[in-house]
Design a protein around this motif. Structure first.
Motif, PDB file in Angstrom:
ATOM      1  N   TYR A   1       0.836  -1.194   0.000  1.00  0.00           N
ATOM      2  CA  TYR A   1       0.000   0.000   0.000  1.00  0.00           C
ATOM      3  C   TYR A   1       0.870   1.243   0.000  1.00  0.00           C
ATOM      4  O   TYR A   1       1.825   1.346   0.775  1.00  0.00           O
TER       5      TYR A   1
ATOM      6  N   LEU B   1      -6.580  -0.481   6.852  1.00  0.00           N
ATOM      7  CA  LEU B   1      -6.649  -1.041   5.508  1.00  0.00           C
ATOM      8  C   LEU B   1      -7.292  -2.423   5.573  1.00  0.00           C
ATOM      9  O   LEU B   1      -7.097  -3.155   6.545  1.00  0.00           O
TER      10      LEU B   1
ATOM     11  N   SER C   1      -3.610  -6.787  -2.733  1.00  0.00           N
ATOM     12  CA  SER C   1      -3.982  -5.377  -2.674  1.00  0.00           C
ATOM     13  C   SER C   1      -4.847  -5.074  -1.449  1.00  0.00           C
ATOM     14  O   SER C   1      -5.511  -5.959  -0.898  1.00  0.00           O
ATOM     15  N   TYR C   2      -4.839  -3.810  -1.062  1.00  0.00           N
ATOM     16  CA  TYR C   2      -5.607  -3.338   0.096  1.00  0.00           C
ATOM     17  C   TYR C   2      -6.390  -2.080  -0.275  1.00  0.00           C
ATOM     18  O   TYR C   2      -5.954  -1.285  -1.122  1.00  0.00           O
ATOM     19  N   THR C   3      -7.515  -1.924   0.373  1.00  0.00           N
ATOM     20  CA  THR C   3      -8.284  -0.685   0.245  1.00  0.00           C
ATOM     21  C   THR C   3      -8.393  -0.043   1.619  1.00  0.00           C
ATOM     22  O   THR C   3      -8.390  -0.727   2.644  1.00  0.00           O
ATOM     23  N   SER C   4      -8.515   1.257   1.627  1.00  0.00           N
ATOM     24  CA  SER C   4      -8.578   1.977   2.896  1.00  0.00           C
ATOM     25  C   SER C   4     -10.003   1.995   3.438  1.00  0.00           C
ATOM     26  O   SER C   4     -10.965   2.253   2.721  1.00  0.00           O
TER      27      SER C   4
END
Length: 478
Positions: free
Chosen positions: A87, A125, A135-138
């Motif tokens: 990230y 995250l 992958s990461y999202t906030s």
């Protein structure tokens, strides 16, 4: 009949003895090993074990604009594990530090703090899949009543299944750091008022500045322990403990602080603190990982150190001294042995020299029990050498690593010691190593095709000025 019974009794005892002996030998041979530090130039250690792998999430001294995760089967592999930047923080955030990661309902959550236009805040995250390296999202900034929030961690109570946030509030009005706890309704939502659990009250929590920070929880022996760091993150940084026995975590009166730190620095290892906690692969051992610096003081010289914890008869963590760097110790219980790895230490089978090299332990960071050097600070002739010859069982492509100790005070090491690699197909004489840097770490020399048998070798020549170090070489099959 009696003699026949005695015969079988003796046979049974002998069989048990042989099995125990063999079991001991197998167990001893199967133990993995590592040397501290396990990760260099890294701060705020956090390790979790899941599905046969350690996951280490980290930033670098001074903070970064990204969050990195490494994956390894053994602690000894973390240094060479690929650093995946999972990230990159968006515009408006900077100086990321103190990330921690947790697996909840088959997803990974990373908590971290960063500088923003409204002071330091905590963010969450969420992984898009079950892959910790994906992958990461906030999930956004945690909604907290304070303006300067750092060092987040969480834990889920083993009895109730309820989850809690731990973090540090850095107060500007009195310049103190205090640790708080609050209830979580989900991984990114706080739904209770913060409750104070530690503030600096002892002298060992107030060296340089009154601080209690970086809380992290461990439940064991019917108690909930929160380990935290005391004092400013300079030479007197240390690790303290506060504990709870009734499960009433949001009651400030239910927390009791131990009066002395369980880990403090010494003249060699400085500022041990900001620790993480993890289980051994088989779940039988508790391990701490903390960052520390090695004397003399260097503000950017943070490194990760792993320590197997022990517990007293009353179920409390025992006090210990900082772990010595460069000493080989057994790894966590249940780690898989790397059958594709061969390490040859100086003095072991496969190690030879042209003549007598000097054995020494005067500088820490060596593999095993000592290291050797050529005995002179000047340049020798090409006839002075040390060589590591592996017994290769399976031919193939191997990564070759070398380890040495530098001289941080006098810098009496070669900066271009020639290295010769004999491999399947030829001899590479183009390599050299700078032994003035990379103290006590495995440095990749190159990747080569090695044939089965003892036809391959690594040789270092003492032709460059400085004490040429011969410590250990590692061969890892791809």
């Amino acid at each position: 009949m009696k003699s026949l019974k005695n015969f079988f009794k003796g046979l049974l005892l002998m069989t048990v003895f042989v099995l125990l002996t063999l079991g001991f030998v197998v167990s001893a041979a199967a133990a993995t090993q590592f040397t501290n530090p396990i990760l260099s130039n890294a701060t705020n250690p956090a390790i979790t074990y899941d599905g046969g792998y350690y996951y280490a999430v980290h930033t670098r001294p001074g903070g970064t604009n990204y969050i990195a995760v490494r994956k390894a089967e053994r602690l000894s592999d973390l240094e060479q594990a690929e650093e995946i930047h999972v990230y990159n923080v968006p515009s408006g955030q900077s100086a990321v530090w103190a990330p921690e990661m947790f697996k909840i309902n088959n997803k990974w959550y990373i908590y971290y703090c960063a500088d923003t236009n409204h002071d330091r805040q905590i963010f969450v995250l969420e992984s898009t899949t079950s892959d910790a390296l994906g992958s990461y999202t906030s999930k956004g900034e945690l909604s907290l009543p304070f303006t300067r929030n750092i060092d987040p961690s969480i834990f889920t109570d083993e009895t109730t299944g309820e989850s809690y946030l731990l973090w540090t509030y850095s107060t500007m009005s009195d310049n103190k750091n205090r640790n708080y706890i609050a209830h979580l309704s989900n991984p990114w939502t706080v739904d209770s008022s913060p409750v104070l659990i530690t503030e600096p009250t002892y002298s060992w929590e107030a060296s340089g500045r009154p601080i209690t920070e970086a809380p992290i929880a461990l439940q064991k022996n019917g108690k909930t322990f929160i380990f935290y760091s005391g004092s400013a993150a300079v030479s007197n940084y240390c690790v303290g403990v506060v504990y709870n026995t009734d499960g009433d975590f949001l009651n400030p009166n239910s927390w009791t602080k131990m009066s002395t730190p369980i880990l403090s620095g010494n003249s060699t290892i400085l500022a041990p603190g900001h620790n993480g906690l993890f289980k051994s692969p088989d779940g039988t051992e508790d391990w701490m990982v903390y960052h520390a610096r090695q004397a003399p003081w260097n503000s950017n010289d943070w490194n990760w150190v792993a320590h197997k914890m022990t517990w007293d008869a009353n179920g409390f963590p025992e006090i210990f001294t900082p772990d010595t760097w460069g000493v080989t110790v057994n790894g966590p219980s249940g780690e898989p042995v790397n059958s594709n790895e061969i390490i040859i230490d100086n003095g072991e089978t496969g190690f030879t020299t042209d003549s007598s090299w000097t054995t020494s332990t005067s500088v820490s960071g060596y593999y095993g029990t000592n290291y050797k050097h050529d005995g002179t600070s000047g340049a020798d002739s090409s006839s002075r050498w040390a060589k590591w010859t592996p017994q290769i069982t399976t031919a193939g492509r191997y990564n070759i690593y070398m380890r040495w100790v530098n001289d941080p005070v006098n810098h009496l090491r070669p900066d271009a010691a020639p290295v010769e690699i004999k491999y399947d197909g030829g001899t590479d004489t183009s390599k050299s190593v700078n032994q003035q840097i990379n103290n006590g770490t495995w440095v990749l020399i190159g990747t080569y095709d090695l044939s089965a048998g003892t036809n391959n070798y690594v040789k270092i020549l003492a032709t460059d000025a400085g004490y040429t170090i011969a410590d250990a070489v590692k061969f890892v099959k791809n």
